[in-house]
Scaffold this motif. Structure first.
Motif, PDB file in Angstrom:
ATOM      1  N   SER A 350       2.807 -11.560   4.177  1.00 54.35           N
ATOM      2  CA  SER A 350       1.684 -11.315   4.982  1.00 54.35           C
ATOM      3  C   SER A 350       0.267 -11.329   4.292  1.00 54.35           C
ATOM      4  CB  SER A 350       1.807  -9.614   5.477  1.00 54.35           C
ATOM      5  OG  SER A 350       1.555  -8.989   4.390  1.00 54.35           O
ATOM      6  N   LEU A 351       0.233 -11.259   2.925  1.00 56.11           N
ATOM      7  CA  LEU A 351      -0.769 -11.683   2.214  1.00 56.11           C
ATOM      8  C   LEU A 351      -1.252 -13.252   2.306  1.00 56.11           C
ATOM      9  CD1 LEU A 351      -0.614  -9.483  -1.010  1.00 56.11           C
ATOM     10  CD2 LEU A 351      -2.144  -8.998   0.858  1.00 56.11           C
ATOM     11  N   ARG A 352      -0.014 -13.674   1.969  1.00 61.35           N
ATOM     12  CA  ARG A 352      -0.193 -15.440   2.178  1.00 61.35           C
ATOM     13  C   ARG A 352      -0.750 -16.025   3.509  1.00 61.35           C
ATOM     14  NH1 ARG A 352       4.735 -15.324  -0.896  1.00 61.35           N
ATOM     15  NH2 ARG A 352       5.994 -15.624   1.176  1.00 61.35           N
ATOM     16  N   THR A 353      -0.322 -15.418   4.510  1.00 64.44           N
ATOM     17  CA  THR A 353      -0.351 -15.982   5.824  1.00 64.44           C
ATOM     18  C   THR A 353      -1.711 -15.222   6.416  1.00 64.44           C
ATOM     19  OG1 THR A 353       1.000 -14.107   6.982  1.00 64.44           O
ATOM     20  CG2 THR A 353       1.955 -16.563   6.211  1.00 64.44           C
ATOM     21  N   HIS A 354      -2.317 -14.230   6.063  1.00 63.20           N
ATOM     22  CA  HIS A 354      -3.484 -13.714   6.460  1.00 63.20           C
ATOM     23  C   HIS A 354      -4.882 -14.653   6.469  1.00 63.20           C
ATOM     24  CE1 HIS A 354      -6.005 -10.727   8.076  1.00 63.20           C
ATOM     25  NE2 HIS A 354      -7.005 -10.561   6.708  1.00 63.20           N
ATOM     26  N   ARG A 355      -5.655 -14.581   7.415  1.00 63.76           N
ATOM     27  CA  ARG A 355      -6.674 -15.439   7.218  1.00 63.76           C
ATOM     28  C   ARG A 355      -8.102 -15.285   6.352  1.00 63.76           C
ATOM     29  NH1 ARG A 355      -6.155 -20.730   8.263  1.00 63.76           N
ATOM     30  NH2 ARG A 355      -8.476 -20.777   9.148  1.00 63.76           N
ATOM     31  N   TRP A 356      -8.089 -14.017   5.956  1.00 65.51           N
ATOM     32  CA  TRP A 356      -9.117 -13.425   5.101  1.00 65.51           C
ATOM     33  C   TRP A 356     -10.423 -13.662   5.377  1.00 65.51           C
ATOM     34  CZ3 TRP A 356      -6.937  -9.849   2.413  1.00 65.51           C
ATOM     35  CH2 TRP A 356      -5.644  -9.762   2.205  1.00 65.51           C
ATOM     36  N   ARG A 361     -13.132 -10.191  -1.427  1.00 67.76           N
ATOM     37  CA  ARG A 361     -13.607  -8.750  -1.365  1.00 67.76           C
ATOM     38  C   ARG A 361     -12.826  -8.111  -0.414  1.00 67.76           C
ATOM     39  NH1 ARG A 361     -18.492  -9.532   0.470  1.00 67.76           N
ATOM     40  NH2 ARG A 361     -19.731  -9.617  -1.676  1.00 67.76           N
ATOM     41  N   GLU A 362     -12.448  -8.606   0.738  1.00 75.87           N
ATOM     42  CA  GLU A 362     -11.531  -7.895   1.674  1.00 75.87           C
ATOM     43  C   GLU A 362     -10.187  -7.821   0.904  1.00 75.87           C
ATOM     44  OE1 GLU A 362      -9.225  -9.016   5.827  1.00 75.87           O
ATOM     45  OE2 GLU A 362     -10.596 -10.419   4.944  1.00 75.87           O
ATOM     46  N   LEU A 363      -9.875  -8.714   0.212  1.00 72.00           N
ATOM     47  CA  LEU A 363      -8.464  -8.503  -0.555  1.00 72.00           C
ATOM     48  C   LEU A 363      -8.473  -7.344  -1.718  1.00 72.00           C
ATOM     49  CD1 LEU A 363      -5.540  -9.469  -1.315  1.00 72.00           C
ATOM     50  CD2 LEU A 363      -6.633 -10.985  -2.939  1.00 72.00           C
ATOM     51  N   ALA A 364      -9.593  -7.467  -2.283  1.00 71.72           N
ATOM     52  CA  ALA A 364      -9.673  -6.252  -3.183  1.00 71.72           C
ATOM     53  C   ALA A 364      -9.737  -4.818  -2.359  1.00 71.72           C
ATOM     54  CB  ALA A 364     -11.016  -6.410  -4.091  1.00 71.72           C
ATOM     55  N   ASN A 365     -10.564  -4.486  -1.574  1.00 66.85           N
ATOM     56  CA  ASN A 365     -10.548  -3.520  -0.668  1.00 66.85           C
ATOM     57  C   ASN A 365      -9.054  -3.057  -0.198  1.00 66.85           C
ATOM     58  OD1 ASN A 365     -13.235  -3.322  -1.475  1.00 66.85           O
ATOM     59  ND2 ASN A 365     -13.950  -4.157   0.600  1.00 66.85           N
ATOM     60  N   LEU A 366      -8.581  -4.191   0.460  1.00 67.01           N
ATOM     61  CA  LEU A 366      -7.132  -3.798   0.860  1.00 67.01           C
ATOM     62  C   LEU A 366      -6.268  -3.373  -0.190  1.00 67.01           C
ATOM     63  CD1 LEU A 366      -5.452  -6.138   3.480  1.00 67.01           C
ATOM     64  CD2 LEU A 366      -4.189  -5.449   1.529  1.00 67.01           C
ATOM     65  N   VAL A 367      -6.147  -3.983  -1.371  1.00 66.25           N
ATOM     66  CA  VAL A 367      -5.394  -3.684  -2.316  1.00 66.25           C
ATOM     67  C   VAL A 367      -5.734  -2.109  -2.854  1.00 66.25           C
ATOM     68  CG1 VAL A 367      -4.396  -3.916  -4.791  1.00 66.25           C
ATOM     69  CG2 VAL A 367      -4.565  -5.725  -2.826  1.00 66.25           C
ATOM     70  N   GLN A 368      -7.113  -1.876  -2.986  1.00 66.29           N
ATOM     71  CA  GLN A 368      -7.284  -0.599  -3.453  1.00 66.29           C
ATOM     72  C   GLN A 368      -7.063   0.532  -2.380  1.00 66.29           C
ATOM     73  OE1 GLN A 368     -11.756  -0.017  -3.244  1.00 66.29           O
ATOM     74  NE2 GLN A 368     -11.562   1.618  -4.936  1.00 66.29           N
ATOM     75  N   ARG A 369      -7.056   0.153  -1.009  1.00 66.66           N
ATOM     76  CA  ARG A 369      -6.598   1.206  -0.232  1.00 66.66           C
ATOM     77  C   ARG A 369      -5.129   1.466  -0.254  1.00 66.66           C
ATOM     78  NH1 ARG A 369      -8.106  -0.967   4.314  1.00 66.66           N
ATOM     79  NH2 ARG A 369      -5.977  -1.898   5.012  1.00 66.66           N
ATOM     80  N   ALA A 370      -4.405   0.249  -0.443  1.00 69.00           N
ATOM     81  CA  ALA A 370      -2.849   0.414  -0.374  1.00 69.00           C
ATOM     82  C   ALA A 370      -2.575   1.296  -1.785  1.00 69.00           C
ATOM     83  CB  ALA A 370      -2.319  -1.054  -0.425  1.00 69.00           C
ATOM     84  N   VAL A 371      -3.156   1.168  -2.820  1.00 71.22           N
ATOM     85  CA  VAL A 371      -2.720   1.873  -4.055  1.00 71.22           C
ATOM     86  C   VAL A 371      -2.987   3.257  -3.987  1.00 71.22           C
ATOM     87  CG1 VAL A 371      -3.561   2.096  -6.664  1.00 71.22           C
ATOM     88  CG2 VAL A 371      -3.319  -0.214  -5.587  1.00 71.22           C
ATOM     89  N   LEU A 372      -4.034   3.487  -3.340  1.00 68.97           N
ATOM     90  CA  LEU A 372      -4.386   4.915  -3.221  1.00 68.97           C
ATOM     91  C   LEU A 372      -3.677   5.712  -2.081  1.00 68.97           C
ATOM     92  CD1 LEU A 372      -8.490   4.976  -2.716  1.00 68.97           C
ATOM     93  CD2 LEU A 372      -7.189   5.934  -4.313  1.00 68.97           C
ATOM     94  N   LEU A 373      -2.993   5.007  -1.115  1.00 69.62           N
ATOM     95  CA  LEU A 373      -2.155   5.634  -0.110  1.00 69.62           C
ATOM     96  C   LEU A 373      -0.826   5.589  -0.430  1.00 69.62           C
ATOM     97  CD1 LEU A 373      -4.217   4.462   3.094  1.00 69.62           C
ATOM     98  CD2 LEU A 373      -4.240   6.755   1.790  1.00 69.62           C
TER      99      LEU A 373
END
Length: 457
Positions: A350-356, A361-373
């Motif tokens: 899903s990361l590879r196929t997302h258009r970003w 910055r979007e990737l960093a925020n997304l991973v940060q949220r995933a790590v927190l939750l």
């Protein structure tokens, strides 16, 4: 030239102090009473105040208190004929930088001015460090990635870092323009100097000139004291101006002058200040179009665009997405003191196929949220919360189409995603590069692919 206010009702003492400071290169204004000193301080800007402790119409302590309240960064030196330990303790307690005992000697003044220089240097260093910290220098993403587009960008930055050339970094928001600017500074001979970052888009038009060039006391409402601008703070280092396309014509003219001469004046000031600053600018705007529309000066554009560096969007750095995601995963796990986790194969797909659209910055925020939750040892695709990609939305209507047609569309869309990089497209599709080439040849022979599609070069 630095300016000092000398307040003393004793003519001989005042004349001696005035001449001593002028000999040391200072511009001096005089006052003979406490109220006169306070009025003079309110009317103009000073770098140092030297005041007698006892004067008619207000004493030195009242002058000290007024200066400390109005401009805490301006040091005050008290002069007294009644030197004692108690007097010295009280003066320092109230915020005086120094205490001179009459008759004042040249040696005393030299020591006092050396202390002033040391204090001014510490204040300057503190401002630089505070400016860097306020702008989140610790949080900027590192230069992670090995895709050809990203490595080419880094190589160009490395080649021009040691020069004095002005660099214009261009790219979409969040793509890593600030990382390139930081590398230009860290790999230059200015790396020990300050690296000052300013986002021109977040400051109101009336405040940007003051922020960049500083202002004099009284230059506008609430300008209670002189303030150094970013150009002065960045002297000897690098000034990064992000979102340069947002500045007004007035600021454009002032910026052009600094770039050409290294000189400027503070807002409301007449003194010409000279600095040695390497300027790096960034924008996500079409400056050429803005020039044609008369919204950006052509002479400024050509002065900024000495060396253009184009930062690729993340969707054109497909090979870097997994490396960046793992880098952010490790970084945020350390920051939040959480256990190390891994991405599932479905999450990586899903990361590879997302258009970003928001890039790194979007990737960093997304991973940060995933790590927190995250609660388990893995992070799966649903935890990333990505919207369906162009490819997945297109695939929703595949019923009724032949397998060949579906496969052909998937190949074309993946090649578009990777900007024609067949090796990266094959990795995303889960096949070898040779298999992908054979498929493309087959569909071209069947007339299902253009003879020489741009995406397949």
């Amino acid at each position: 030239m630095r300016r000092a206010l000398i307040a003393d009702d004793d003519n001989l003492s005042r004349d001696f102090l005035v001449e001593a400071l002028r000999a040391a290169g200072w511009e001096v204004e005089e006052a003979t009473t406490g109220r006169g000193a306070i009025a003079a301080f309110d009317a103009s800007a000073f770098d140092l105040v030297v005041t007698d402790l006892r004067m008619p119409d207000g004493d030195g302590l009242s002058v000290l208190g007024h200066v400390r309240e109005a401009a805490p960064d301006v040091p005050v030196v008290l002069v007294t004929a009644y030197g004692s330990l108690e007097t010295a303790i009280e003066a320092i307690r109230l915020g005086a930088q120094d205490l001179l005992v009459k008759p004042v000697s040249v040696e005393q003044i030299d020591i006092c001015l050396r202390r002033f220089d040391e204090r001014a240097m510490l204040i300057r260093e503190n401002r630089v460090l505070r400016a860097q910290l306020d702008r989140g220098q610790r949080d900027e993403p590192e230069a992670v990635g090995s895709s050809p587009a990203w490595l080419s960008c880094l190589a160009l930055a490395d080649r021009v870092a040691a020069t004095r050339a002005t660099v214009l970094v261009r790219g979409e928001s969040g793509s890593g323009k600030e990382v390139i600017a930081s590398l230009l500074h860290s790999r230059s001979d200015r790396h020990e100097g300050p690296f000052i970052k300013t986002n021109c888009a977040v400051l109101q038009e009336g405040l940007l000139a003051s922020e960049l060039f500083g202002h004099e006391k009284g230059a506008f409402t609430n300008a209670y004291e002189r303030k150094e601008g970013r150009f002065e703070i960045a002297d000897g280092g690098t000034l990064f101006l992000d979102e340069i396309g947002e500045i007004s014509p007035e600021v454009q003219a002032k910026l052009l002058r600094v770039l050409e001469t290294g000189e400027f004046q503070r807002v409301g000031g007449k003194e010409t200040i000279k600095v040695d600053v390497r300027v790096v600018c960034a924008t996500n705007r079409d400056l050429e179009r803005m020039m044609r529309e008369g919204r950006f000066r052509d002479d400024l554009f050509y002065r900024l665009n000495v060396v253009p560096i184009d930062v690729p969007a993340l969707r054109h750095r497909g090979a870097d997405i997994e490396d960046l995601a793992r880098h952010f995963m490790e970084r945020f796990a350390r920051e939040f003191q959480s256990p190390a986790r891994r991405f599932t194969s479905r999450a990586l797909r899903s990361l590879r196929t997302h258009r970003w659209p928001g890039n790194v910055r979007e990737l960093a925020n997304l991973v940060q949220r995933a790590v927190l939750l995250a609660t388990g040892p893995e992070i799966d695709a649903p935890a990333l919360g990505l919207e369906p990609t162009t490819s997945s939305r297109t695939s929703e209507g595949i019923v009724g189409q032949s397998i060949a047609e579906v496969e052909r569309k998937l190949i074309l869309e993946t090649l578009t995603l990777t900007q024609g990089n067949k090796t990266e497209a094959a990795r995303i599709l889960g096949v070898t590069a040779r298999t992908l080439s054979n498929k493309m040849r087959l569909y071209r022979d069947q007339g299902l692919l253009p003879e020489a599609p741009a995406a397949a070069r």
